[in-house]
Each structure stands twice: as C-alpha cells, then as structure tokens.
Motif scaffolding. Structure first.
Motif, mmCIF file in Angstrom:
data_model
loop_
_atom_site.group_PDB
_atom_site.id
_atom_site.type_symbol
_atom_site.label_atom_id
_atom_site.label_comp_id
_atom_site.label_asym_id
_atom_site.label_seq_id
_atom_site.Cartn_x
_atom_site.Cartn_y
_atom_site.Cartn_z
ATOM 1 N N GLY A 1 0.803 -1.220 0.000
ATOM 2 C CA GLY A 1 0.000 0.000 0.000
ATOM 3 C C GLY A 1 0.830 1.261 0.000
ATOM 4 O O GLY A 1 2.048 1.235 -0.139
ATOM 5 N N GLY A 2 0.139 2.350 0.129
ATOM 6 C CA GLY A 2 0.772 3.660 0.145
ATOM 7 C C GLY A 2 -0.204 4.689 -0.378
ATOM 8 O O GLY A 2 -1.415 4.446 -0.453
ATOM 9 N N TYR A 3 0.315 5.816 -0.765
ATOM 10 C CA TYR A 3 -0.497 6.904 -1.299
ATOM 11 C C TYR A 3 -0.249 7.024 -2.791
ATOM 12 O O TYR A 3 0.870 6.812 -3.261
ATOM 13 C CB TYR A 3 -0.142 8.230 -0.616
ATOM 14 C CG TYR A 3 -0.562 8.291 0.826
ATOM 15 C CD1 TYR A 3 -1.799 8.797 1.191
ATOM 16 C CD2 TYR A 3 0.284 7.839 1.838
ATOM 17 C CE1 TYR A 3 -2.186 8.863 2.511
ATOM 18 C CE2 TYR A 3 -0.098 7.901 3.166
ATOM 19 C CZ TYR A 3 -1.336 8.414 3.492
ATOM 20 O OH TYR A 3 -1.722 8.466 4.807
ATOM 21 N N SER A 4 -1.292 7.383 -3.513
ATOM 22 C CA SER A 4 -1.158 7.618 -4.950
ATOM 23 C C SER A 4 -2.053 8.787 -5.338
ATOM 24 O O SER A 4 -2.982 9.149 -4.623
ATOM 25 C CB SER A 4 -1.524 6.367 -5.747
ATOM 26 O OG SER A 4 -2.841 5.966 -5.472
ATOM 27 N N LEU A 5 -1.744 9.367 -6.473
ATOM 28 C CA LEU A 5 -2.512 10.504 -6.980
ATOM 29 C C LEU A 5 -3.851 10.043 -7.536
ATOM 30 O O LEU A 5 -3.939 8.966 -8.134
ATOM 31 C CB LEU A 5 -1.729 11.214 -8.082
ATOM 32 C CG LEU A 5 -0.442 11.894 -7.652
ATOM 33 C CD1 LEU A 5 0.383 12.273 -8.865
ATOM 34 C CD2 LEU A 5 -0.754 13.130 -6.826
ATOM 35 N N THR A 6 -4.866 10.856 -7.371
ATOM 36 C CA THR A 6 -6.168 10.535 -7.957
ATOM 37 C C THR A 6 -6.255 11.022 -9.399
ATOM 38 O O THR A 6 -7.054 10.502 -10.167
ATOM 39 C CB THR A 6 -7.326 11.161 -7.146
ATOM 40 O OG1 THR A 6 -7.133 12.574 -7.083
ATOM 41 C CG2 THR A 6 -7.387 10.577 -5.751
ATOM 42 N N THR A 7 -5.463 12.025 -9.737
ATOM 43 C CA THR A 7 -5.405 12.557 -11.103
ATOM 44 C C THR A 7 -3.939 12.795 -11.465
ATOM 45 O O THR A 7 -3.103 12.975 -10.580
ATOM 46 C CB THR A 7 -6.163 13.898 -11.247
ATOM 47 O OG1 THR A 7 -5.602 14.835 -10.332
ATOM 48 C CG2 THR A 7 -7.643 13.747 -10.964
ATOM 49 N N PRO A 8 -3.608 12.834 -12.734
ATOM 50 C CA PRO A 8 -2.218 13.109 -13.115
ATOM 51 C C PRO A 8 -1.776 14.491 -12.643
ATOM 52 O O PRO A 8 -2.580 15.428 -12.582
ATOM 53 C CB PRO A 8 -2.243 13.054 -14.645
ATOM 54 C CG PRO A 8 -3.510 12.368 -15.011
ATOM 55 C CD PRO A 8 -4.468 12.584 -13.889
ATOM 56 N N LEU A 9 -0.512 14.610 -12.306
ATOM 57 C CA LEU A 9 0.007 15.904 -11.854
ATOM 58 C C LEU A 9 -0.177 16.993 -12.896
ATOM 59 O O LEU A 9 -0.346 18.154 -12.556
ATOM 60 C CB LEU A 9 1.494 15.789 -11.511
ATOM 61 C CG LEU A 9 1.821 15.301 -10.112
ATOM 62 C CD1 LEU A 9 3.327 15.150 -9.942
ATOM 63 C CD2 LEU A 9 1.268 16.222 -9.058
ATOM 64 N N SER A 10 -0.172 16.624 -14.153
ATOM 65 C CA SER A 10 -0.347 17.624 -15.212
ATOM 66 C C SER A 10 -1.718 18.287 -15.163
ATOM 67 O O SER A 10 -1.906 19.376 -15.684
ATOM 68 C CB SER A 10 -0.127 16.986 -16.586
ATOM 69 O OG SER A 10 -1.080 15.968 -16.799
ATOM 70 N N LYS A 11 -2.675 17.652 -14.518
ATOM 71 C CA LYS A 11 -4.027 18.207 -14.411
ATOM 72 C C LYS A 11 -4.304 18.789 -13.024
ATOM 73 O O LYS A 11 -5.402 19.245 -12.752
ATOM 74 C CB LYS A 11 -5.052 17.133 -14.740
ATOM 75 C CG LYS A 11 -4.911 16.624 -16.157
ATOM 76 C CD LYS A 11 -6.113 15.825 -16.557
ATOM 77 C CE LYS A 11 -5.907 15.230 -17.913
ATOM 78 N NZ LYS A 11 -6.341 16.052 -18.988
ATOM 79 N N LEU A 12 -3.304 18.772 -12.160
ATOM 80 C CA LEU A 12 -3.452 19.259 -10.797
ATOM 81 C C LEU A 12 -2.930 20.690 -10.714
ATOM 82 O O LEU A 12 -1.787 20.960 -11.047
ATOM 83 C CB LEU A 12 -2.671 18.358 -9.837
ATOM 84 C CG LEU A 12 -2.772 18.631 -8.362
ATOM 85 C CD1 LEU A 12 -4.214 18.515 -7.883
ATOM 86 C CD2 LEU A 12 -1.897 17.656 -7.606
ATOM 87 N N SER A 13 -3.772 21.593 -10.269
ATOM 88 C CA SER A 13 -3.359 23.003 -10.208
ATOM 89 C C SER A 13 -2.717 23.322 -8.859
ATOM 90 O O SER A 13 -3.031 22.712 -7.829
ATOM 91 C CB SER A 13 -4.547 23.929 -10.435
ATOM 92 O OG SER A 13 -5.401 23.923 -9.312
ATOM 93 N N LEU A 14 -1.838 24.288 -8.904
ATOM 94 C CA LEU A 14 -1.199 24.767 -7.686
ATOM 95 C C LEU A 14 -2.241 25.352 -6.736
ATOM 96 O O LEU A 14 -2.162 25.162 -5.523
ATOM 97 C CB LEU A 14 -0.143 25.809 -8.040
ATOM 98 C CG LEU A 14 0.723 26.344 -6.931
ATOM 99 C CD1 LEU A 14 1.452 25.217 -6.211
ATOM 100 C CD2 LEU A 14 1.719 27.337 -7.482
ATOM 101 N N LEU A 15 -3.230 26.009 -7.284
ATOM 102 C CA LEU A 15 -4.296 26.588 -6.472
ATOM 103 C C LEU A 15 -5.027 25.508 -5.675
ATOM 104 O O LEU A 15 -5.335 25.695 -4.497
ATOM 105 C CB LEU A 15 -5.287 27.354 -7.353
ATOM 106 C CG LEU A 15 -6.468 27.999 -6.639
ATOM 107 C CD1 LEU A 15 -5.981 29.027 -5.619
ATOM 108 C CD2 LEU A 15 -7.397 28.649 -7.644
#
Length: 88
Positions: free
Chosen positions: A63-77
């Motif tokens: 297990g561990g943590y993973s992103l729900t969406t690609p970083l390219s679609k994740l905004s800094l805001l």
C-alpha cells in the motif's frame, strides 16, 4: 506569492510522484527520505491531500499513497486550498 512551509513541503512531496511515475504509489517514509521533509510532516500533509481528494490511500504491505489525477491536471491553487484554505 509567498507560500506557507506546509504548501512548500506539499509541493516538494508531490514532486516525488512526478519523479517516480513508474512506482504508482509511495509511502510516507519513501517520500520523506527522498524529499528531505520530516516524516511526521509528510504524514500530516498527506492526510490533508487525502481529505481534499488529491491523494488516495491503500492499506497493506504493498500500500501507500497515490494521486487521484495526473500531476499535469493538478493546479497549484488546488494544492494551496487543500492545505491553507481559511474556510476549513
């Protein structure tokens, strides 16, 4: 814009996922060691990102943590709001 230390650490922690896309998921310990952020701080950040829907968690030996969406679609805001939103 000046970010809080928590936001700065969150960005550094999320960069781990960009640098290691083949792994898919990561533990708090892995991210802490690679990014130089104290383990307890990574755990705190990941809990906030989990509750905001940026990360998901998987229990167990693999297990561990993973992103729900690609970083390219994740905004800094979105990251900043997840950690420093005054409305929380």
């Amino acid at each position: 814009m000046i970010y809080t230390k928590t936001c700065e650490y969150a960005i550094r922690a999320l960069i781990y996922f960009a640098d290691n896309p083949e792994e898919g998921s990561a533990t708090v310990k892995q991210v802490s060691q690679e990014s130089g952020i104290p383990r307890s701080y990574v755990a705190k950040i990941f809990q906030c990102l989990l509750h905001s829907g940026i990360l998901r968690s998987q229990r167990g030996p693999s297990g561990g943590y993973s992103l729900t969406t690609p970083l390219s679609k994740l905004s800094l805001l979105r990251i900043v709001r997840a950690l420093d939103d005054p409305k929380k």
